[in-house]
Design an enzyme around this catalytic site. Structure first.
Site, PDB file in Angstrom:
ATOM      1  N   CYS A  15       0.862  -1.190   0.000  1.00 48.27           N
ATOM      2  CA  CYS A  15       0.000   0.000   0.000  1.00 48.27           C
ATOM      3  C   CYS A  15       0.893   1.233   0.000  1.00 48.27           C
ATOM      4  O   CYS A  15       2.057   1.152  -0.424  1.00 48.27           O
ATOM      5  CB  CYS A  15      -0.990  -0.029   1.167  1.00 48.27           C
ATOM      6  SG  CYS A  15      -0.231  -0.007   2.806  1.00 48.27           S
ATOM      7  N   ARG A  21      -3.503  -0.586   5.304  1.00 49.57           N
ATOM      8  CA  ARG A  21      -4.109  -1.651   4.498  1.00 49.57           C
ATOM      9  C   ARG A  21      -3.224  -2.876   4.337  1.00 49.57           C
ATOM     10  O   ARG A  21      -3.671  -4.016   4.569  1.00 49.57           O
ATOM     11  CB  ARG A  21      -4.484  -1.086   3.113  1.00 49.57           C
ATOM     12  CG  ARG A  21      -5.581  -0.057   3.169  1.00 49.57           C
ATOM     13  CD  ARG A  21      -5.679   0.740   1.888  1.00 49.57           C
ATOM     14  NE  ARG A  21      -4.517   1.608   1.686  1.00 49.57           N
ATOM     15  CZ  ARG A  21      -4.286   2.361   0.622  1.00 49.57           C
ATOM     16  NH1 ARG A  21      -5.145   2.323  -0.383  1.00 49.57           N
ATOM     17  NH2 ARG A  21      -3.223   3.128   0.541  1.00 49.57           N
ATOM     18  N   ASP A 134      -8.279   4.002   0.869  1.00 46.25           N
ATOM     19  CA  ASP A 134      -7.297   4.437   1.862  1.00 46.25           C
ATOM     20  C   ASP A 134      -8.054   4.975   3.077  1.00 46.25           C
ATOM     21  O   ASP A 134      -8.759   5.971   2.966  1.00 46.25           O
ATOM     22  CB  ASP A 134      -6.425   5.523   1.219  1.00 46.25           C
ATOM     23  CG  ASP A 134      -5.345   6.039   2.148  1.00 46.25           C
ATOM     24  OD1 ASP A 134      -5.378   5.706   3.355  1.00 46.25           O
ATOM     25  OD2 ASP A 134      -4.476   6.767   1.670  1.00 46.25           O
TER      26      ASP A 134
HETATM   27  P1  4NP Z   1      -1.836   2.832   4.036  1.00 51.10           P
HETATM   28  O1  4NP Z   1      -2.472   4.203   4.590  1.00 51.10           O
HETATM   29  O2  4NP Z   1      -1.265   3.147   2.685  1.00 51.10           O
HETATM   30  O3  4NP Z   1      -3.006   1.904   3.964  1.00 51.10           O
HETATM   31  O4  4NP Z   1      -0.792   2.430   5.045  1.00 51.10           O
HETATM   32  C1  4NP Z   1      -1.765   5.389   4.651  1.00 51.10           C
HETATM   33  C2  4NP Z   1      -0.839   5.598   5.637  1.00 51.10           C
HETATM   34  C3  4NP Z   1      -0.159   6.794   5.711  1.00 51.10           C
HETATM   35  C4  4NP Z   1      -0.410   7.791   4.785  1.00 51.10           C
HETATM   36  C5  4NP Z   1      -1.328   7.583   3.786  1.00 51.10           C
HETATM   37  C6  4NP Z   1      -2.017   6.381   3.712  1.00 51.10           C
HETATM   38  N1  4NP Z   1       0.274   9.044   4.893  1.00 51.10           N
HETATM   39  O5  4NP Z   1      -0.034   9.941   4.099  1.00 51.10           O
HETATM   40  O6  4NP Z   1       1.162   9.191   5.744  1.00 51.10           O
END
Ligand code: 4NP
Length: 179
Positions: A15, A21, A134
């Site tokens: 991800c 995720r 997300d």
């Molecule tokens: P992930 O969610 O991709 O599912 O781990 C996110 C975690 C952090 C960020 C964006 C999405 N961020 O912008 O820091």
């Protein structure tokens, strides 16, 4: 002598941040593998295309949703960044959304590995737009929704991989997935 049943299939979930995720998908897949006693057949990791959270455990809200929905503990995981070496190390790479897919494929400079990189929700029986939303900027329902998507999709991925192995020869005692 190595037989088909000794072979380890390595899977990477990807991800953006590797704190919501993909760690959940990793935890759910590992739990399904463990419940079926197949730990020696799979290696499972997750990674993020971004580097903001390297070394961090999963987001508290994702950890809470994993406990709330499935009594699943993902607290021991630590975020890592996707790197080109992963193309060699893993047999299957599952991207959580189209942006993650694009970012992973961008690192495949020779276009050698596109056959092992796919959208995670290609395996979801209710795939929607084929992306895992997300949840980072939203509320609790978003994390619960990610849980439901990842739970049913990891189940289908495990079945598909076991079916593939069966078609290639499978275990010598024909131990294919049941139920
Ligand atoms: P992930 O969610 O991709 O599912 O781990 C996110 C975690 C952090 C960020 C964006 C999405 N961020 O912008 O820091």
């Amino acid at each position: 002598m190595e037989t088909a049943s000794d072979a380890t299939t390595c899977i990477l979930f990807v991800c953006l941040g590797n704190i919501c995720r993909s760690p959940l998908a990793e935890g759910l897949f590992k739990e399904k593998v463990r419940k079926r006693g197949l730990e020696n057949r799979f290696c499972v990791e997750s990674a993020g295309t971004g580097d903001w959270h390297l070394g961090q455990p999963p987001d508290d809200r994702m950890q809470a949703a994993a406990r709330r929905n499935g009594d699943l503990d993902i607290s021991e995981q630590r975020a890592q960044q996707f790197a080109p070496a992963h193309f060699e190390d893993f047999d299957h790479i599952f991207a959580m959304d189209k942006s993650n897919l694009h970012d992973v494929l961008f690192l495949d400079e020779e276009e050698q590995y596109d056959g092992k990189v796919r959208l995670f929700r290609e395996f979801d029986p209710q795939p929607g737009d084929y992306q895992v939303p997300d949840p980072y900027a939203g509320g609790r329902e978003g994390f619960d929704r990610v849980y439901r998507i990842a739970d049913r999709t990891t189940a289908r991925i495990l079945e598909a991989l076991l079916d593939d192995e069966g078609e290639k020869g499978g275990g010598e005692d024909g131990e294919k997935a049941s139920g």
